[in-house]
Write a protein that holds these residues in place. Structure first.
Motif, PDB file in Angstrom:
ATOM      1  N   GLN A 134       0.851  -1.184   0.000  1.00 52.82           N
ATOM      2  CA  GLN A 134       0.000   0.000   0.000  1.00 52.82           C
ATOM      3  C   GLN A 134       0.891   1.239   0.000  1.00 52.82           C
ATOM      4  N   VAL A 135       0.371   2.332  -0.488  1.00 52.88           N
ATOM      5  CA  VAL A 135       1.043   3.624  -0.450  1.00 52.88           C
ATOM      6  C   VAL A 135       0.034   4.636   0.087  1.00 52.88           C
ATOM      7  N   GLU A 136       0.489   5.491   0.998  1.00 56.50           N
ATOM      8  CA  GLU A 136      -0.404   6.473   1.626  1.00 56.50           C
ATOM      9  C   GLU A 136      -1.598   5.778   2.291  1.00 56.50           C
ATOM     10  N   ASN A 137      -1.343   4.576   2.837  1.00 61.28           N
ATOM     11  CA  ASN A 137      -2.370   3.754   3.485  1.00 61.28           C
ATOM     12  C   ASN A 137      -3.490   3.336   2.538  1.00 61.28           C
ATOM     13  N   GLN A 138      -3.225   3.381   1.249  1.00 60.58           N
ATOM     14  CA  GLN A 138      -4.207   2.950   0.243  1.00 60.58           C
ATOM     15  C   GLN A 138      -3.724   1.643  -0.378  1.00 60.58           C
ATOM     16  N   GLU A 139      -4.556   0.618  -0.288  1.00 60.84           N
ATOM     17  CA  GLU A 139      -4.162  -0.709  -0.762  1.00 60.84           C
ATOM     18  C   GLU A 139      -4.380  -0.862  -2.266  1.00 60.84           C
ATOM     19  N   PHE A 140      -3.565  -1.744  -2.858  1.00 57.87           N
ATOM     20  CA  PHE A 140      -3.641  -1.976  -4.305  1.00 57.87           C
ATOM     21  C   PHE A 140      -4.788  -2.908  -4.672  1.00 57.87           C
ATOM     22  N   TRP A 141      -4.941  -3.990  -3.874  1.00 55.95           N
ATOM     23  CA  TRP A 141      -5.895  -5.029  -4.264  1.00 55.95           C
ATOM     24  C   TRP A 141      -7.341  -4.533  -4.199  1.00 55.95           C
ATOM     25  N   THR A 142      -7.597  -3.511  -3.406  1.00 53.43           N
ATOM     26  CA  THR A 142      -8.935  -2.922  -3.323  1.00 53.43           C
ATOM     27  C   THR A 142      -9.162  -1.837  -4.378  1.00 53.43           C
ATOM     28  N   GLN A 143      -8.086  -1.486  -5.112  1.00 57.61           N
ATOM     29  CA  GLN A 143      -8.087  -0.400  -6.106  1.00 57.61           C
ATOM     30  C   GLN A 143      -8.170   0.991  -5.475  1.00 57.61           C
ATOM     31  N   ASP A 144      -8.051   1.084  -4.156  1.00 56.66           N
ATOM     32  CA  ASP A 144      -8.077   2.399  -3.509  1.00 56.66           C
ATOM     33  C   ASP A 144      -6.902   3.266  -3.955  1.00 56.66           C
ATOM     34  N   PHE A 145      -5.736   2.653  -4.104  1.00 49.97           N
ATOM     35  CA  PHE A 145      -4.550   3.400  -4.516  1.00 49.97           C
ATOM     36  C   PHE A 145      -4.664   3.879  -5.962  1.00 49.97           C
ATOM     37  N   GLN A 146      -5.206   3.045  -6.824  1.00 48.68           N
ATOM     38  CA  GLN A 146      -5.286   3.380  -8.250  1.00 48.68           C
ATOM     39  C   GLN A 146      -6.410   4.372  -8.556  1.00 48.68           C
ATOM     40  N   LYS A 147      -7.399   4.434  -7.680  1.00 50.76           N
ATOM     41  CA  LYS A 147      -8.570   5.279  -7.904  1.00 50.76           C
ATOM     42  C   LYS A 147      -8.159   6.748  -8.068  1.00 50.76           C
ATOM     43  N   ASN A 148      -8.725   7.385  -9.061  1.00 54.08           N
ATOM     44  CA  ASN A 148      -8.486   8.809  -9.343  1.00 54.08           C
ATOM     45  C   ASN A 148      -7.049   9.114  -9.768  1.00 54.08           C
ATOM     46  N   ARG A 149      -6.293   8.068 -10.164  1.00 55.43           N
ATOM     47  CA  ARG A 149      -4.964   8.247 -10.740  1.00 55.43           C
ATOM     48  C   ARG A 149      -4.932   7.602 -12.119  1.00 55.43           C
ATOM     49  N   SER A 150      -4.174   8.171 -13.023  1.00 56.80           N
ATOM     50  CA  SER A 150      -3.950   7.538 -14.318  1.00 56.80           C
ATOM     51  C   SER A 150      -2.986   6.373 -14.128  1.00 56.80           C
ATOM     52  N   GLN A 151      -2.901   5.485 -15.124  1.00 58.68           N
ATOM     53  CA  GLN A 151      -1.975   4.364 -15.026  1.00 58.68           C
ATOM     54  C   GLN A 151      -0.540   4.863 -14.844  1.00 58.68           C
ATOM     55  N   ARG A 152      -0.199   5.909 -15.546  1.00 55.28           N
ATOM     56  CA  ARG A 152       1.145   6.483 -15.383  1.00 55.28           C
ATOM     57  C   ARG A 152       1.339   6.998 -13.968  1.00 55.28           C
ATOM     58  N   GLU A 153       0.352   7.679 -13.424  1.00 57.90           N
ATOM     59  CA  GLU A 153       0.487   8.276 -12.098  1.00 57.90           C
ATOM     60  C   GLU A 153       0.656   7.223 -11.014  1.00 57.90           C
ATOM     61  N   TYR A 154      -0.148   6.153 -11.047  1.00 58.93           N
ATOM     62  CA  TYR A 154      -0.028   5.183  -9.955  1.00 58.93           C
ATOM     63  C   TYR A 154       1.209   4.308 -10.105  1.00 58.93           C
ATOM     64  N   ASN A 155       1.648   4.052 -11.333  1.00 60.46           N
ATOM     65  CA  ASN A 155       2.903   3.311 -11.493  1.00 60.46           C
ATOM     66  C   ASN A 155       4.096   4.141 -11.050  1.00 60.46           C
ATOM     67  N   GLU A 156       4.135   5.394 -11.438  1.00 54.17           N
ATOM     68  CA  GLU A 156       5.247   6.260 -11.031  1.00 54.17           C
ATOM     69  C   GLU A 156       5.258   6.475  -9.522  1.00 54.17           C
ATOM     70  N   ARG A 157       4.094   6.593  -8.921  1.00 58.70           N
ATOM     71  CA  ARG A 157       4.024   6.781  -7.466  1.00 58.70           C
ATOM     72  C   ARG A 157       4.478   5.519  -6.741  1.00 58.70           C
ATOM     73  N   TYR A 158       4.100   4.362  -7.254  1.00 57.32           N
ATOM     74  CA  TYR A 158       4.487   3.084  -6.662  1.00 57.32           C
ATOM     75  C   TYR A 158       6.006   2.920  -6.661  1.00 57.32           C
ATOM     76  N   TYR A 159       6.622   3.079  -7.831  1.00 54.84           N
ATOM     77  CA  TYR A 159       8.063   2.890  -7.918  1.00 54.84           C
ATOM     78  C   TYR A 159       8.830   4.020  -7.230  1.00 54.84           C
ATOM     79  N   GLY A 160       8.249   5.214  -7.203  1.00 56.67           N
ATOM     80  CA  GLY A 160       8.870   6.309  -6.472  1.00 56.67           C
ATOM     81  C   GLY A 160       8.937   6.019  -4.984  1.00 56.67           C
TER      82      GLY A 160
END
Length: 276
Positions: free
Chosen positions: A121-147
């Motif tokens: 999870q990032v920022e207490n938002q989990e991936f499997w629930t899609q909370d982290f990906q919500k309201n982010r583009s694919q580029r944004e959530y991938n870059e945030r994850y690896y960052g």
């Protein structure tokens, strides 16, 4: 050497597999060494002694390992089954930048053979629930994850290997984000891991999740090899009897085909090398 270095039991919130049964099953299949790596996810989950009732998500308690019971059980099983299989004590840290102090305290409190650094999870938002990906583009959530991953390996050093490095792929409903778009940051992560004497994990669960590539991807493995990486552990990420030990032989063959010569087990946070 047949070893599984990513194993979950009833001490993880998402498994009910009894630890002693894991040992019996592993020994029956000829496994020579096993490392328990049950979940700790500060920010999302709390310790059992947090001082208030644990919240449940369905039947799953949002709680970390019950440390006293966990390490006591491992010690008991080492005594009872040590002549049949080597048993090591590990944990899987679902770490975030803001939770680093809690993990530093944890590593100082309990004796560990092995630690997987994972990002669940990032920022207490989990991936499997899609909370982290919500309201982010694919580029944004991938870059945030690896960052986040890069910041973590630069800031936290009390781990052994980086677990399922491209985990975001498993939960990316947009498909696989092109490697070339994250190649630069992935290379920086791998360089840091290698410089620190750490490693990365071959997680054999990719087939049961229906992924077309390994976890992490072959592209990441090739880059790791190019950069001089040698420390590798192999784990099934098992949560049930059907997962235990699966794909480990196949992983060894694939790593060998990519030019790697060794995989590792651990003792007191030190890698031990074995020929593939």
């Amino acid at each position: 050497m047949f070893a599984d270095y990513h194993v979950h039991t009833q001490f993880s919130d998402d498994s009910v597999y009894p630890m002693e049964q894991v040992i019996k099953d592993a020994a029956a299949m000829g496994m020579e060494e096993i490392c328990f790596t049950d979940h700790v996810d500060y920010g999302i989950k709390e310790d059992w002694d947090c001082g208030h009732p644990i919240v449940y998500r369905g039947k799953e308690p949002l709680a970390n390992v019950d440390y006293l019971k966990y390490f006591a059980k491992i010690k008991e099983l080492q005594h009872s089954y040590g002549d049949r299989i080597m048993i090591k004590a590990g944990l899987e840290f679902g770490i975030q930048m803001h939770t680093i102090p809690q993990y530093k305290a944890l590593t100082q409190k309990y004796p560990l053979d092995f630690v997987i650094l994972s990002i669940h999870q990032v920022e207490n938002q989990e991936f499997w629930t899609q909370d982290f990906q919500k309201n982010r583009s694919q580029r944004e959530y991938n870059e945030r994850y690896y960052g986040e991953m890069l910041n973590l390996v630069k800031s936290f050093k009390d781990y052994s290997v980086l677990g399922h490095m491209d985990l975001i792929v498993r939960y990316d409903e947009m498909g696989v984000y092109p490697f070339e778009k994250v190649e630069a940051v992935v290379s920086e992560i791998l360089k840091t891991v290698i410089e620190d004497g750490k490693g990365i994990e071959f997680n054999t669960s990719y087939r049961r999740y229906g992924l077309k590539d390994t976890t992490p991807s072959v592209d990441i493995w090739k880059r790791y090899k190019e950069l001089g990486g040698e420390i590798i552990t192999i784990g099934s990420d098992s949560h049930t009897p059907a997962h235990l030990g699966v794909g480990i032989g196949e992983a060894k063959q694939l790593l060998k085909s990519l030019g790697f010569r060794f995989f590792c087990t651990y003792d007191r946070m030190k890698p031990i090398y074995h020929s593939l």
